[in-house]
Design a protein around this motif. Sequence first.
Motif, mmCIF file in Angstrom:
data_model
loop_
_atom_site.group_PDB
_atom_site.id
_atom_site.type_symbol
_atom_site.label_atom_id
_atom_site.label_comp_id
_atom_site.label_asym_id
_atom_site.label_seq_id
_atom_site.Cartn_x
_atom_site.Cartn_y
_atom_site.Cartn_z
ATOM 1 N N UNK A 413 0.830 -1.213 0.000
ATOM 2 C CA UNK A 413 0.000 0.000 0.000
ATOM 3 C C UNK A 413 0.864 1.262 0.000
ATOM 4 N N UNK A 414 2.059 1.189 0.595
ATOM 5 C CA UNK A 414 2.951 2.346 0.548
ATOM 6 C C UNK A 414 3.593 2.499 -0.829
ATOM 7 N N UNK A 415 3.918 1.385 -1.436
ATOM 8 C CA UNK A 415 4.528 1.444 -2.761
ATOM 9 C C UNK A 415 3.534 1.994 -3.782
ATOM 10 N N UNK A 416 2.256 1.696 -3.605
ATOM 11 C CA UNK A 416 1.234 2.181 -4.548
ATOM 12 C C UNK A 416 1.149 3.704 -4.560
ATOM 13 N N UNK A 417 1.592 4.334 -3.483
ATOM 14 C CA UNK A 417 1.569 5.793 -3.424
ATOM 15 C C UNK A 417 2.685 6.411 -4.266
ATOM 16 N N UNK A 418 3.571 5.559 -4.775
ATOM 17 C CA UNK A 418 4.675 6.018 -5.630
ATOM 18 C C UNK A 418 4.622 5.226 -6.931
ATOM 19 N N UNK A 419 3.710 5.546 -7.833
ATOM 20 C CA UNK A 419 3.506 4.720 -9.041
ATOM 21 C C UNK A 419 4.749 4.601 -9.922
ATOM 22 N N UNK A 420 5.600 5.650 -9.943
ATOM 23 C CA UNK A 420 6.823 5.542 -10.749
ATOM 24 C C UNK A 420 7.739 4.468 -10.166
ATOM 25 N N UNK A 421 7.877 4.442 -8.833
ATOM 26 C CA UNK A 421 8.671 3.400 -8.192
ATOM 27 C C UNK A 421 8.006 2.034 -8.335
ATOM 28 N N UNK A 447 -1.351 0.012 -12.938
ATOM 29 C CA UNK A 447 -0.459 0.864 -13.729
ATOM 30 C C UNK A 447 -0.890 0.948 -15.191
ATOM 31 N N UNK A 448 -1.512 -0.123 -15.704
ATOM 32 C CA UNK A 448 -1.915 -0.122 -17.110
ATOM 33 C C UNK A 448 -2.970 0.946 -17.392
ATOM 34 N N UNK A 449 -3.743 1.306 -16.366
ATOM 35 C CA UNK A 449 -4.797 2.320 -16.521
ATOM 36 C C UNK A 449 -4.501 3.572 -15.704
ATOM 37 N N UNK A 450 -3.240 3.753 -15.350
ATOM 38 C CA UNK A 450 -2.872 4.896 -14.509
ATOM 39 C C UNK A 450 -3.195 6.218 -15.209
ATOM 40 N N UNK A 452 -1.410 8.745 -14.711
ATOM 41 C CA UNK A 452 -0.107 9.362 -14.943
ATOM 42 C C UNK A 452 0.458 8.813 -16.263
ATOM 43 N N UNK A 453 0.574 9.644 -17.310
ATOM 44 C CA UNK A 453 1.033 9.145 -18.619
ATOM 45 C C UNK A 453 2.361 8.391 -18.542
ATOM 46 N N UNK A 454 3.289 8.870 -17.721
ATOM 47 C CA UNK A 454 4.594 8.223 -17.601
ATOM 48 C C UNK A 454 4.451 6.786 -17.128
ATOM 49 N N UNK A 455 3.581 6.585 -16.133
ATOM 50 C CA UNK A 455 3.374 5.245 -15.581
ATOM 51 C C UNK A 455 2.636 4.361 -16.576
ATOM 52 N N UNK A 456 1.594 4.903 -17.192
ATOM 53 C CA UNK A 456 0.788 4.117 -18.136
ATOM 54 C C UNK A 456 1.636 3.674 -19.332
#
Length: 910
Positions: A413-421, A447-450, A452-456
């Motif tokens: 749950x903490x990692x999800x707060x940092x989608x780039x990581x 992430x596939x539907x994020x 954030x364009x960078x993450x998606x």
Amino acid sequence: MRPLASRILETKLNPPAFLSAQVQRLAIGREIDGSAARLVLVRAPAGFGKTTAMAQMRERLEGQGIATAWLTLDRTDNDVSRFVNCLSEATQRLGVEEQFSQAPYDTVAALAAFESPFALFLDDFEVVQEPAVLGLVRELVEHLPRSGQVVLGSRSLPDIGLGRLRARGQLIEIDADRLRFSLEEARDFFAQRLGQASPRSASTAAPAHALPADQLSSLHRKTEGWPAALWLASMALQRHGTETGFVERFSGSERAVADYLAEDVLGSQPPEIREFLLRTSILRQLDASVCRALNPRADSGAILERLAAANLFLTPVRGDAGAEVRAWRYHSLFADFLRAQLAHEHPDEMARLHLAASAWYESHGRPVPAIDHAIEGGDHPHALNLLARYAEQFLEQGRMRMLARWFSAIPEHQLREHPVLQMIALWAICFTRGPWEAMQLLRDSGCLDSKVPQVRNNAHTLIPLLLAMQDKHDEAYAAGRESLARLPTGLPFAEVVLLNAMAHVLAVRGDPREAQRLLEAARREQGNSTFNRMYTESLAGLFDLHEGRLRQATARLRMAVDSTHAVSYNHSHGNAWAGVLYAGAVYETNQLPQAEHLLNVYLPLARDVGLPDHMILSHVMRSRIAFHTGDIDAAFQALTELEYLGHHRQLPRVVSGAKLERAHMLLLQGNGPAARDELQRADDPELWARERRQTLPAHDLDYMACARATWEIAFGDARVALTALDAELHAALASNRNRRALKLRVLRAMALQRAGESAAALDEIGTVLQNVSQEGYVRLILDEGAAAGALVHRYAQAARQADGQAAGALRNDPILADHLQRLLQFIGPVALPAEADEPGAALAGAEPLTRKEIRVLQLLAEGYSNNAMAEKLFVSDSTVRTHLRNINMKLDAKSRTQAVAIARKLGAIR
């Protein structure tokens, strides 16, 4: 001033300072004197004096003029590159010439070739869990010269093939029972600790505070000779004397030791010392600077010197000769206790201390221990902040295993707060734990539907690679085309990985021109990414291999493997993609020991990641190397493991690859029916139909149509084989698969010979030899067994005739002449049919073979070496040689090959 990383490496390479006041373990020392054992294993739980015993062994060996090197391991040595670097530094201290690079097989080769007596000490070996590192140490021990020895100190039993060493009498085991103090050693110990003269010394006078014999006997009985417990008891007796009833109260158990540490040792310290001990217990190594960060109000340097002078659970890390000791570490038993005590007394302090250590390492430019301490202290937000600054850099460097370890320790749950990581974590998991787990985590991550364009874009770029790694190349192609249409995305690492992955997919699908175009684009865009440089050069090397350019492929693959060595010594490379391919190139030139060393590093990594082609290639190579050395059981075991992995990962191609190679091995053993049955089991029509449409690395040389033709040559109709081989050769040349074409020509020459067309067979093998000599191919011919070897000998025989075509070719081509000579040396003497037309024909009245001799012949036919036959038959090597001489005499045979052929002709063996 030397860089900090260099100084820390220096401390790992220096043994604990030798103290003359230690009890001398003379019996243990005498046991290793003059021993021929390759490995001395000192194994016991904490507190049994393993390190002390090893330090004494080292002093004893150095006193005998034997060179020694010491390496204290820690958990970061599970990183293959770091371990290899440290091992290389240690070997240089033995006096090994610095002519070897940091490639693992070079370091092992350096030690194997070292002629002077030496001993290599590896302490705290229980921290090593990485299969690649364990495999490397196993190879190191296996290939030691007669004058070399490895001494391991470990709390646990290491998985490095101890059973084999034990059976050969090459292992000395010093366990906890051997390390326990005898009553005499306990007496000497208390004499030193309490200041009394040893009863075995010249002086017979004992001080008034001498430990009475009954108390000594009682303590020895209660502690069962456990050195740590006796040490703690001596400390109490130094302070309280022998008349306090302590001996009667002390039980010597682990609980008693913990109670003693808490109540007597720690409790008796001044407040500032007690606080220092607890606060610094989180550190793996102590020096004044880092300790000052955890104890800002204390004089850390003075306290460390004071503790060292009092010999209070500090192990000094010795500097160079004459250098002042500046670093220490806690005795492992004491460190474990201190950390537990800190967690019990000040649970809230742990996080702050780890954070302080993390900040210190961060300020000194050492992000790796900074992140380690942040995670160990449970400060995941700070760890994520550090990772946000450094993770992309580590990703570019290819430090995937380290990243995966860190991210797996951070709550989801903490990692999800940092989608780039989160995306970086998925890349790391893909390259360490395999595409199946990464694909599932990717789908669950969102992430596939994020938004954030960078993450998606990053997530969609990963999909084609994951599909290709799962052997779904058609699906990967479709997904990859969509991802390529989205470029550029502003994500350099992901974009270059996509270009590389699609280059591979296109090459598999039979579009080499477009694959090369994408590969060139990847090379232009890769920038400073060590990982992508490795990936690109590996693919280029793979394409070179398929097109027959072995020398160029080897150079590229060596560069790919070595590319990550440009990073500092504590990086994690683990590039199974490059490593397995490079092992294949080294294997092809018949450098079998080097190939085996590479496989010990990279096969476990390929197995963990689950790359189908790399799993097949690495296990088949391991099987063939074992077969070549006569270890038939190990050869079959490698294929059994491969087949199991295929079933477990639901990869039919891997299962069939294992069966195909098993059929090849049975064929070389002369077992036609079993080889035919195994081929039938490997025949998956859908799978091999797909293989015919694709260019798959593992099946460039080994595939069903080729295997069937090989069986027909050996046991069936050579004319049928020729028809099939002609069709395969035409297809290979049309698609520029020149390495496959060379293999097919070798088989075609064998088929012509079997069909009775000897002149045509010699012409064909001559064409092959002229081509392979230019690139250095060796195993391409040797792997086809005795029939191919006999053809090479026939060609050489023809070359010795002054007017022959082969003689002219050799005169005009010195490269061919040199390569032919090397091949003949590798093949060894063979019995040509002209030499063995009627051997054994007059054996009717000869002495019959004994049951033991028939068994030796069976093992010989299966490819076992003399050593392996000796192990199988529970006899000595000399007995096996005697049996072989008797067999040759009875069968009138001039070689092993001829003896097997005669025995089969007579029906003595199958």
